[in-house]
Scaffold this active site. Structure first.
Site, PDB file in Angstrom:
ATOM      1  N   LYS A 118       0.825  -1.209   0.000  1.00 40.43           N
ATOM      2  CA  LYS A 118       0.000   0.000   0.000  1.00 40.43           C
ATOM      3  C   LYS A 118       0.857   1.256   0.000  1.00 40.43           C
ATOM      4  CE  LYS A 118      -4.533  -1.417   1.237  1.00 40.43           C
ATOM      5  NZ  LYS A 118      -5.729  -1.276   2.044  1.00 40.43           N
ATOM      6  N   LYS A 200      -3.360 -10.809  -6.229  1.00 37.32           N
ATOM      7  CA  LYS A 200      -4.690 -11.164  -5.713  1.00 37.32           C
ATOM      8  C   LYS A 200      -5.762 -10.233  -6.279  1.00 37.32           C
ATOM      9  CE  LYS A 200      -5.111  -8.385  -1.557  1.00 37.32           C
ATOM     10  NZ  LYS A 200      -5.601  -8.194  -0.234  1.00 37.32           N
ATOM     11  N   LYS A 203     -10.187  -5.068  -4.547  1.00 35.85           N
ATOM     12  CA  LYS A 203     -11.134  -4.008  -4.903  1.00 35.85           C
ATOM     13  C   LYS A 203     -10.419  -2.676  -5.133  1.00 35.85           C
ATOM     14  CE  LYS A 203     -12.102  -4.381  -0.039  1.00 35.85           C
ATOM     15  NZ  LYS A 203     -13.012  -5.018   0.876  1.00 35.85           N
TER      16      LYS A 203
END
Ligand code: TYM
Length: 335
Positions: A118, A200, A203
């Site tokens: 992130k 993966k 969203k």
């Protein structure tokens, strides 16, 4: 209040209401939660505090929280049996998170893969919340003395850290926290992106074709599967270097209950086009009843409000016991 049986083990899990909820969330987590409800004392949360580590538009965020809550019920979680609460409604979470921050090392948090990913992705906003996110997650779990935490494979590292923090605290103050076990199903634990199948399904991926949302329309689901990245072999089988097809077989197997071998046999001599259509159809049928129920729940805000209030009341009462105990052990003066 749901009845709690002393004999049953406690299960706690949560989902972030950031953006849309994906097929990965459903197959990796939500679907398993539903199946665990009868055998365990389950508690579930919409982890809204976790979601603000990245910027949220207030109006959209509020709607996402409602949507996530309604979707949990639509998937089959019965709030009368398994309390479902909204994390920010239960103040013990942020309080314990602060305490746990003081028992967590900088080095441990620096090693978290999700933090590293992130901070690369949101390089203009590497805030302290992003860094200490796992201690809030540890608080979520440890407050309820959860025995097991059903999650997808991507959350395993966070769970291991929660155990380490609990162990460290207990070694100083005695048996305050229970050490939680991850519960990761063999099926659907890591659903991959349809566009980059080594990553993966997430969203937060900007490429909308990389994920299927649980609330995507049937025609959108069909379109996204048809565009899924595959390989040039044109044989439906599990194999090295066939990440796209491996993922599609995994999804098909998770949704239909068929084994990989069954699927390979069924599509022998057929092309990827037929296979992709069949996967899309299976997913559409799996999600159809959930979408219908979602529309009913989301139209009934009064019911949602009644349930999240009851959920928060239950969660607060239970979590205060652990927080009070931990604070007392540390030496804080009781109110
Ligand atoms: P979140 O909101 O990213 O995802 C919710 C659940 O979905 C699983 N999941 C997946 N499973 C399989 N394949 C995928 N592609 C996939 N993507 C997501 C996740 O593993 C998770 O189980 N930090 C957590 C939320 C959280 C939490 C907690 C979980 C907050 N507090 C306490 C357990 C216990 C998260 O971001 O999940």
């Amino acid at each position: 209040m749901p009845e709690t049986s002393e004999k049953k083990k406690v299960i706690l899990s949560a989902i972030q209401p950031s953006g849309t909820i994906t097929l990965g969330n459903y197959l990796g987590a939500l679907r398993n939660w539903v199946n665990l409800q009868n055998d365990y004392n389950c508690i579930f949360a919409v982890a809204d505090l976790h979601a603000i580590t990245v910027r949220q538009d207030p109006k959209q965020f509020r709607q996402n929280i409602y949507n996530a809550y309604a979707l949990l019920l639509a998937c089959g979680i019965d709030p009368e049996k398994s309390p479902v609460f909204i994390q920010s409604h239960v103040h013990t979470h942020t309080e314990l998170a602060w305490i746990l921050n003081c028992f967590t090392q900088f080095g441990e948090l620096s090693r978290m893969t999700q933090f590293k990913d992130k901070s690369r992705k949101y390089s203009n906003n590497i805030n302290a919340g992003l860094f200490t996110y796992p201690t809030l997650m540890a608080a979520d779990i440890l407050l309820y003395r959860a025995d097991m935490v059903p999650v997808g494979a991507d959350q395993k590292q966070h769970l291991e850290l929660a155990r380490d923090i609990a162990e460290r605290f207990n070694s100083i103050y005695g048996n305050v926290f229970k050490l939680p076990e991850p519960y990761i199903s063999n099926i659907g634990a890591r659903v991959m992106s349809l566009q980059e199948p080594t990553k993966k399904m997430s969203k937060s991926d900007e490429n909308v074709n990389s994920w299927i949302a649980v609330l995507d329309k049937p025609e959108t689901i069909m379109k996204k599967f048809k565009r899924a990245v595959t390989d040039s072999e044109a044989v439906v089988r599990i194999g090295e270097g066939k990440d796209g097809i491996n993922n599609l077989i995994g999804i098909m197997s998770a949704v239909t209950g068929k084994t990989n071998d069954d699927i390979t046999a069924e599509f022998e001599g057929k092309g990827y086009g037929d296979f992709k259509t069949a996967v899309a159809e299976a997913v559409i049928e799996e999600l159809r009843p959930i979408q219908t129920k979602f529309n009913e729940y989301i139209a009934n805000k009064d019911y949602l409000e009644e349930q999240y209030r009851k959920g928060a009341e239950f969660a607060l009462k239970l979590s205060l016991r652990t927080l009070d105990k931990a604070m007392n052990k540390i030496g804080f003066i009781a109110k």
